[in-house]
Design a protein around this motif. Structure first.
Motif, mmCIF file in Angstrom:
data_model
loop_
_atom_site.group_PDB
_atom_site.id
_atom_site.type_symbol
_atom_site.label_atom_id
_atom_site.label_comp_id
_atom_site.label_asym_id
_atom_site.label_seq_id
_atom_site.Cartn_x
_atom_site.Cartn_y
_atom_site.Cartn_z
ATOM 1 N N VAL A 146 71.143 13.956 53.800
ATOM 2 C CA VAL A 146 71.265 14.375 52.407
ATOM 3 C C VAL A 146 71.967 13.263 51.624
ATOM 4 C CG1 VAL A 146 73.473 15.604 52.692
ATOM 5 C CG2 VAL A 146 71.949 16.249 50.837
ATOM 6 N N TRP A 147 71.445 13.003 50.427
ATOM 7 C CA TRP A 147 72.095 12.089 49.493
ATOM 8 C C TRP A 147 72.805 12.962 48.473
ATOM 9 C CZ3 TRP A 147 67.350 11.242 51.575
ATOM 10 C CH2 TRP A 147 67.145 10.025 52.203
ATOM 11 N N ILE A 148 74.049 12.632 48.172
ATOM 12 C CA ILE A 148 74.840 13.433 47.234
ATOM 13 C C ILE A 148 75.143 12.568 46.011
ATOM 14 C CG2 ILE A 148 77.003 14.683 46.886
ATOM 15 C CD1 ILE A 148 77.029 15.204 49.914
ATOM 16 N N PHE A 149 74.865 13.144 44.839
ATOM 17 C CA PHE A 149 75.114 12.464 43.572
ATOM 18 C C PHE A 149 75.979 13.353 42.685
ATOM 19 C CE2 PHE A 149 71.018 11.049 45.126
ATOM 20 C CZ PHE A 149 71.054 9.675 44.959
ATOM 21 N N LYS A 150 76.902 12.762 41.986
ATOM 22 C CA LYS A 150 77.713 13.449 40.975
ATOM 23 C C LYS A 150 76.903 13.437 39.690
ATOM 24 C CE LYS A 150 81.829 14.763 39.228
ATOM 25 N NZ LYS A 150 81.417 15.864 38.398
ATOM 26 N N ILE A 151 76.860 14.570 38.997
ATOM 27 C CA ILE A 151 76.156 14.659 37.710
ATOM 28 C C ILE A 151 77.210 14.709 36.616
ATOM 29 C CG2 ILE A 151 74.510 15.950 36.301
ATOM 30 C CD1 ILE A 151 73.474 17.247 38.884
ATOM 31 N N ASP A 152 77.248 13.700 35.774
ATOM 32 C CA ASP A 152 78.240 13.615 34.699
ATOM 33 C C ASP A 152 77.661 14.168 33.399
ATOM 34 O OD1 ASP A 152 80.221 12.375 36.324
ATOM 35 O OD2 ASP A 152 79.112 10.492 36.169
ATOM 36 N N LEU A 153 77.539 15.509 33.349
ATOM 37 C CA LEU A 153 77.049 16.203 32.155
ATOM 38 C C LEU A 153 77.891 17.453 31.931
ATOM 39 C CD1 LEU A 153 73.158 16.160 32.667
ATOM 40 C CD2 LEU A 153 74.458 14.810 31.024
ATOM 41 N N ASN A 154 77.870 17.943 30.707
ATOM 42 C CA ASN A 154 78.545 19.205 30.372
ATOM 43 C C ASN A 154 77.747 20.371 30.945
ATOM 44 O OD1 ASN A 154 80.413 17.771 28.840
ATOM 45 N ND2 ASN A 154 79.105 17.887 27.015
ATOM 46 N N ASP A 155 78.403 21.520 31.071
ATOM 47 C CA ASP A 155 77.747 22.712 31.614
ATOM 48 C C ASP A 155 76.496 23.098 30.838
ATOM 49 O OD1 ASP A 155 79.647 22.887 33.569
ATOM 50 O OD2 ASP A 155 80.811 24.472 32.588
ATOM 51 N N HIS A 194 79.399 19.338 38.500
ATOM 52 C CA HIS A 194 78.100 19.586 39.117
ATOM 53 C C HIS A 194 77.731 18.445 40.053
ATOM 54 C CE1 HIS A 194 77.913 22.438 35.783
ATOM 55 N NE2 HIS A 194 77.077 23.107 36.560
ATOM 56 N N ILE A 195 77.017 18.823 41.104
ATOM 57 C CA ILE A 195 76.641 17.869 42.147
ATOM 58 C C ILE A 195 75.165 18.055 42.452
ATOM 59 C CG2 ILE A 195 77.033 19.165 44.271
ATOM 60 C CD1 ILE A 195 78.802 15.976 43.702
ATOM 61 N N LEU A 196 74.502 16.981 42.825
ATOM 62 C CA LEU A 196 73.094 17.015 43.185
ATOM 63 C C LEU A 196 72.960 16.666 44.664
ATOM 64 C CD1 LEU A 196 69.998 16.932 42.593
ATOM 65 C CD2 LEU A 196 70.317 14.529 41.987
ATOM 66 N N LEU A 197 72.221 17.497 45.399
ATOM 67 C CA LEU A 197 71.921 17.244 46.803
ATOM 68 C C LEU A 197 70.418 16.984 46.922
ATOM 69 C CD1 LEU A 197 73.848 20.210 48.482
ATOM 70 C CD2 LEU A 197 74.665 17.897 48.096
ATOM 71 N N VAL A 198 70.060 15.858 47.501
ATOM 72 C CA VAL A 198 68.650 15.544 47.757
ATOM 73 C C VAL A 198 68.504 15.396 49.270
ATOM 74 C CG1 VAL A 198 66.736 13.970 47.325
ATOM 75 C CG2 VAL A 198 68.473 14.321 45.553
ATOM 76 N N PHE A 199 67.847 16.374 49.889
ATOM 77 C CA PHE A 199 67.658 16.360 51.334
ATOM 78 C C PHE A 199 66.483 15.455 51.700
ATOM 79 C CE2 PHE A 199 70.094 20.157 50.581
ATOM 80 C CZ PHE A 199 71.009 20.142 51.622
ATOM 81 N N SER A 200 66.508 14.917 52.892
ATOM 82 C CA SER A 200 65.488 13.958 53.322
ATOM 83 C C SER A 200 64.076 14.543 53.293
ATOM 84 C CB SER A 200 65.812 13.419 54.717
ATOM 85 O OG SER A 200 65.986 14.462 55.638
#
Length: 182
Positions: free
Chosen positions: A15-24, A97-103
């Protein structure tokens, strides 16, 4: 822009994990795909810098504040079977918020992510590989040899048995005729 991230075909789940820098209030617009006249618009997919877009079924956007009592690290370890190494506390300290992208979301021909704002790369983690040593079982029932079965009868053996039966039958037949005739 974050540097390009290689996508390698691993023999196990990643899994690749990305931080999402946006408001709710911007997260829903960012994370949902819109189809307009055969044109797919997915800001999240575009921000990942990958074409074609990843499979939606293996992409998750999580609100970490909603996971605070359970823990983001626990979610990755217990619910997804990932090995975080020494990063568990670092991941639990994240917020927003966080984004998970699985293989499974990326196609085998895709070679790299090229993420852009509002995404920032946090890390890549792999499925834990269990390498426990198995203790041999000791049992008195396992000692010695199992009885061997009878060998398969060959064609020659079967032919010999038939010939013996025929000779015995003929001997009895001749003996009976000699006795009756005599």
């Amino acid at each position: 822009m974050t540097a390009a991230l290689a996508i390698k075909n691993a023999p196990y789940r990643s899994v690749w994990i990305f931080k999402i820098d946006l408001n709710d209030d911007e997260i829903d617009t960012f994370s949902h795909e819109v189809i307009e006249e055969d044109n797919h618009i997915w800001p999240l997919g575009t921000a990942l810098g990958i074409n074609p877009f990843p499979d939606h079924d293996f992409v998750e956007v999580l609100d970490l504040d909603a996971l605070r009592s359970y823990g983001f690290a626990n979610y990755l370890i217990e619910a997804n079977g990932l090995d975080l190494g020494e990063d568990a506390q670092k991941l639990d300290d994240l917020s927003g918020h966080i984004l998970l992208v699985f293989s499974q979301a990326v196609e085998s021909g895709q070679t790299e992510f090229a993420p852009t704002a509002p995404l920032s790369f946090v890390g890549r983690y792999h499925q834990a590989i269990d390498t426990r040593q198995v203790e041999p079982m000791v049992s008195l029932a396992a000692k010695g040899q199992l009885p061997q079965g009878k060998p398969v009868k060959s064609d020659a053996r079967i032919g010999g048995m038939v010939a013996t039966f025929v000779l015995i039958f003929l001997a009895i037949f001749v003996t009976v005729f000699v006795w009756i005739g005599g």
